[in-house]
Write a protein that holds these residues in place. Structure first.
Motif: not given
Length: 316
Positions: A156-159, A192-198
């Motif tokens: 859902t996002a990349y930080d 860079v880190r990926a993030r999910d909906g939880a």
């Protein structure tokens, strides 16, 4: 006289002087531009916008959802996580700028976003981006790119992180993003880190170094100015003028006798854009000598230059 490592019992006594207002100031600032909104999880949305131009006199921002005020932020903050939302629900955000006289801009163009379905049992983080690249696009900007990550419920996002501090967030379909507010002639190590909906975050992708080129002129001074330290029985009062780096800073690192001792953090609505104050409660005996200095966290995640160092003798 002696210098000892401090043992601090800290509390915040934060104050930022109100900017002077005049009855003749009735011109509102321009509407914020560049608004984006990305669902960070089933119950949160990350909202970002461009900082106001210098000379606008902006002292803060207001974030609205469907016309209702949901967050109020100081001028140094141009992104916020809006939490407590509902899964699988559409939201529409706008942002208004406020100046020191209380004038509000018109809302910037609205942005709509829909939160994903909740995955209450999702504890599996996404995979890390397999490769990351970055190149400077100017003395104060860079372009970061990465290969997409994968997740069982969807990214859902990349930080983007610099020095362990998140400095930017991009949407789930992004594979590159532009960073601004950097310092000229500076080496940055980005991950860079990926993030999910939880809100599960992946491990860091490969670190990448990028060096911004020098800029003409000296640029802004990043050191807190006019730093003072005054001892009285049981307390030490600190005061300084915040550095003008384009955005207000809410975080300062305090050094005592050459060692990092604590991080002073100003809460929302109390971030100083001019003169700042902080008070320490001390337990060291009278006669103890301290040499104190501090530095500000910059918008790019790095620490700025140190203030002048002041030597004080604790009072009984």
């Amino acid at each position: 006289m002696r210098r000892t490592a401090p043992t601090l019992a800290l509390y915040l006594a934060l104050a930022a002087p109100a900017a002077a207002c005049t009855a003749s100031d009735t011109t509102p600032p321009s509407a914020p531009a560049g608004l984006t909104a990305q669902a960070g999880s089933a119950t949160s949305v990350h909202v970002m916008w461009n900082a106001a131009a210098e000379g606008e006199g902006v002292s803060g921002y207001q974030v609205f959802e469907a016309g209702a005020l949901v967050r109020e932020l100081p001028a140094g903050k141009t992104m916020v996580d809006v939490t407590g939302l509902s899964p699988q629900t559409g939201y529409t955000f706008t942002v208004r700028a406020r100046d020191a006289a209380g004038n509000l801009s018109e809302p910037g163009p609205p942005v709509s976003v829909t939160t994903p379905a909740a995955k209450a049992e999702d504890r599996q983080p996404p995979t890390a981006p397999a490769s990351v690249a970055a190149r400077a696009t100017g003395p104060r900007a860079a372009l970061v790119s990465w290969t997409p990550a994968s997740d069982d419920t969807g990214v859902t996002a990349y930080d983007v992180y610099q020095g362990g501090v998140r400095i930017h967030t991009a949407g789930p379909g992004a594979s590159e993003t532009a960073l601004t507010g950097l310092q000229p002639d500076t080496v940055y190590t980005l991950t860079v880190r990926a993030r999910d909906g939880a809100d599960n975050s992946s491990p860091d992708g490969p670190a990448v170094d990028v060096t911004t080129p020098p800029a003409s002129g000296d640029g802004p001074n990043t050191a807190p100015a006019e730093f003072t330290a005054t001892a009285s029985p049981g307390t030490v009062a600190l005061a300084w003028t915040a550095p003008d780096t384009g955005r207000a800073t809410s975080e300062y690192e305090l050094y005592v006798n050459g060692r990092a001792t604590t991080v002073i953090q100003f809460g929302a609505g109390a971030v100083p854009s001019g003169r700042a104050e902080h008070r320490l409660t001390v337990t060291e005996p009278a006669g103890t000598v301290w040499a104190v200095k501090l530095r500000a966290r910059l918008p790019d995640g790095n620490w700025g230059a140190f203030s002048a160092e002041r030597t004080i003798t604790l009072a009984g």
